[in-house]
Design a protein around this motif. Structure first.
Motif, PDB file in Angstrom:
ATOM      1  N   ILE B  98       4.561   3.908  -1.963  1.00  0.00           N
ATOM      2  CA  ILE B  98       3.393   4.743  -1.696  1.00  0.00           C
ATOM      3  C   ILE B  98       2.114   3.933  -1.782  1.00  0.00           C
ATOM      4  O   ILE B  98       1.948   3.113  -2.686  1.00  0.00           O
ATOM      5  N   LYS B  99       1.255   4.143  -0.804  1.00  0.00           N
ATOM      6  CA  LYS B  99      -0.098   3.600  -0.844  1.00  0.00           C
ATOM      7  C   LYS B  99      -1.012   4.772  -1.097  1.00  0.00           C
ATOM      8  O   LYS B  99      -1.045   5.716  -0.322  1.00  0.00           O
ATOM      9  N   THR B 100      -1.714   4.735  -2.231  1.00  0.00           N
ATOM     10  CA  THR B 100      -2.491   5.903  -2.644  1.00  0.00           C
ATOM     11  C   THR B 100      -3.845   5.932  -1.947  1.00  0.00           C
ATOM     12  O   THR B 100      -4.259   4.963  -1.324  1.00  0.00           O
ATOM     13  N   VAL B 165       3.068  -2.764  -1.430  1.00  0.00           N
ATOM     14  CA  VAL B 165       4.067  -1.778  -1.032  1.00  0.00           C
ATOM     15  C   VAL B 165       5.106  -2.411  -0.109  1.00  0.00           C
ATOM     16  O   VAL B 165       6.306  -2.245  -0.298  1.00  0.00           O
TER      17      VAL B 165
END
Lengths: 363, 254
Positions: B98-100, B165
């Motif tokens: 996940i890339k927030t 990621v």
């Protein structure tokens, strides 16, 4: 220029030099100690070494693991008592010393398991650890009765256990350590633990715990089990504090419940805060500075109107407001700014994984 | 574009079951229902966009998928396994990256160290250094490899997070607003990169930039007030009157 200041951990090329200088000073102290100090001072130095070791344990778990333990004294006192009870019963010190490391470590692991797997947040963690050391303090104080005996050892409550036998060389129960030997052992252990921690911080494990301190969520999203890493960090800290507890007992063959008390618990925090959170040398020097100040205040005659703890409180305020980063980082920053020769050149090949990296002056 | 769609379609039919499903996923905070009984499903190899007004529950939905939030009720199913009760690190190990929205990186460490920490989870020490060099080159971060991430510009920090990621070779990647704060050229590069990533991984992308969504996705899910409002092709979504009312009506649609 301030690059290395922003680093929250300190293995870099600049610090490799610092590491060599530190090592040289510590080794010099190890070999010359008994020559330069008289017997009385030498024993005092053993006390300082024990406290430096205690400072190191919190410097590691707080400064690098991000775990603010307010009750590091619990493991320290436990180490002292375990050694005392062990050596009185066994008449030999090798196993009791090992127990003085492993029992506090196991206790820390158990406590850490509940705190980290139970997802206790930072504030509660500080409160719980403080409560633990205060409970131990109250408990040990209440053991003055004759029924409180473990084997041959009476716990003696608030009077503490005195005349604890000196440690002997492993395998030779009859050859006890002389004060010179005690100093050598204590200093060698301090050097060993310091460089051991520096090494640990360079390994995968060490780099992960620093990453967790930086950003716990990201570490988890990368697949690292944060709870486990924190528990192990806390366990290592407990073991080192236990070892410090043993060293303290070798200083005056005495241990009492004050090792668990709030006064000491709070002082350890101050040592690290003043020395610099996120450094290892700083807190050791912090402990030395505050202990010497404490002794000096005790010998002065204004004890009646100038309370020692009031002075300590003032110092803490001063540091938090004026030198928030602590002694070591501030000294590094000043050195980089005013002493050009401390600035590393772009030599490269500093460590296997990369060449000259962070900490380059003028970056 | 057509061959891309073909490629994707081919793999969709290959997949016997969806890579990710949620059944009745619900997240309540006190009286607020942030995610409301969401049944979501996407196929292996798909690139899905999530859109919806601010506060529609997209980010909360992502956090439920990665167990940063424990869903109030409902299930998350990844490759047929119920992962609702799994811990965040276990979900990551299963291959969900996940890339927030706000880059979640290690600000106090340098770029290389950031990526190394991701690489070392899967590779030996020697192998990790090689992987790090490779990914630095791929994302275009070689020039800042030794800089502290906290000192980088926002766009570069986004890049660092993407690098972290991708280093883990995830099979499903959640991207929360990957183009936020990027310049025009950076958006263009990111578009290319997302297409490239999609050749080897499934993606869910939360976005606001309609141009960007048109360029990358063929299927779009619209969130509103925590629930799925519409799920259709981009063209149909743009024509949909409900969507215009809740969301697009407030914006200029290009």
């Amino acid at each position: 220029m301030f690059n290395s200041m922003l680093k929250t951990f300190d293995f870099n090329s600049w610090n490799t030099r610092g590491l060599m200088v530190t090592g040289a000073i510590m080794l010099a102290l190890l070999f010359l100690g008994p020559t330069i100090f008289d017997l009385f001072t030498l024993l005092k130095v053993i006390l300082f070494i024990a406290m430096a070791m205690l400072a190191l344990s919190l410097a590691f778990i707080w400064g690098f693991g991000g775990i603010l333990c307010f009750g590091q004294s619990a493991f320290f006192g436990l180490g002292g008592y375990v050694y005392a009870i062990g050596v009185i019963n066994m008449g030999e010190s090798t196993v009791p010393i090992l127990l003085a490391i492993f029992i506090p470590a196991a206790f820390a692991m158990l406590l850490g398991y509940f705190m980290f797997y139970g997802r206790l947040n930072d504030v509660y963690l500080a409160v719980v650890t403080l409560a633990v050391t205060l409970i131990l303090y109250a408990f040990i104080r209440s053991t003055s009765g004759e029924e409180w005996v473990i084997g041959k050892a009476r716990l003696m409550g608030f009077n503490g256990i005195s005349s604890i036998p000196d440690p002997n060389w492993p395998g030779f129960p009859d050859s006890l350590l002389w004060p010179d030997d005690k100093f050598y052992v204590a200093m060698a252990l301090l050097i060993l633990v310091y460089f051991g921690l520096r090494f640990l911080l360079r390994t995968h494990f060490g780099r992960v715990i620093v990453a967790i301190k930086e950003n716990e969520t990201r570490a988890e999203l990368l697949g690292y089990d944060v709870r486990f890493y924190k528990m192990i960090t806390f366990t290592i800290g407990g073991g080192i504090a236990g070892l410090a507890g043993f060293l303290l007992v070798t200083f005056n063959n005495f241990v009492n419940p004050d090792k668990f008390a709030l006064a000491l618990a709070a002082q350890i925090i101050m040592w690290v805060l003043i020395g610099g959170v996120g450094t290892l040398i700083g807190p050791m020097l912090g402990s030395l500075a505050l202990l010497m100040l404490y002794n000096w205040l005790g010998t002065q005659n204004f004890a009646g109107w100038l309370n020692t703890y009031l002075v300590f409180g003032g110092i803490i305020l001063l540091f938090v407001l004026a030198v928030p980063q602590g002694l070591q980082p501030t000294a590094q920053m000043l050195a980089l700014r005013f002493l050009p020769w401390t600035r590393p050149t772009d030599e490269g090949g500093d460590s296997a994984r990369n060449g000259a990296r962070e900490g380059r002056a003028g970056d | 574009m057509p061959e891309m769609a073909l490629g994707r379609g081919a793999r969709v039919t290959d997949a016997a079951r969806p890579i990710l499903e949620t059944r009745g996923l619900t997240m309540r905070f006190g009286g607020v229902v942030a995610v409301d009984n969401v049944d979501f499903s996407m196929a292996e190899g798909e690139l899905r966009c999530l859109i919806g007004p601010n506060g529609a529950g997209k980010t909360t939905f992502f956090r439920c998928l990665t167990h940063q939030y424990k869903p109030t009720s409902g299930h998350v199913i990844y490759r047929g396994d119920d992962i609702t009760g799994s811990h965040t690190h276990q979900i990551a190990r299963r291959g969900i990256g996940i890339k927030t929205q706000v880059p979640s990186v290690f600000d106090g460490l340098d770029v290389r160290e950031n990526i190394w920490l991701s690489a070392r989870r899967y590779h030996s020490n020697r192998e990790s250094n090689r992987v790090v060099d490779e990914i630095l080159e791929r994302i275009g971060l070689t020039g800042v490899a030794n800089r502290l991430v906290g000192q980088l510009a926002h766009g570069e920090r986004q890049g660092v997070e993407l690098a972290i990621v991708l280093t883990g070779d995830p099979e499903l990647i959640l991207l929360d607003e990957p183009t936020a704060g990027m310049t025009h050229e950076e958006v263009h590069r990111t578009t290319e990169m997302i297409r490239e990533i999609n050749r080897t991984a499934s993606l869910i992308v939360v976005e606001h930039d309609m141009q960007f969504i048109k360029a990358i996705a063929n299927r779009v899910t619209v969130f509103n007030q925590g629930a799925i409002l519409v799920e259709d092709t981009m063209d149909n979504v743009l024509k949909n009157q409900d969507v215009r009312d809740v969301y697009l009506g407030k914006r200029e649609v290009a």
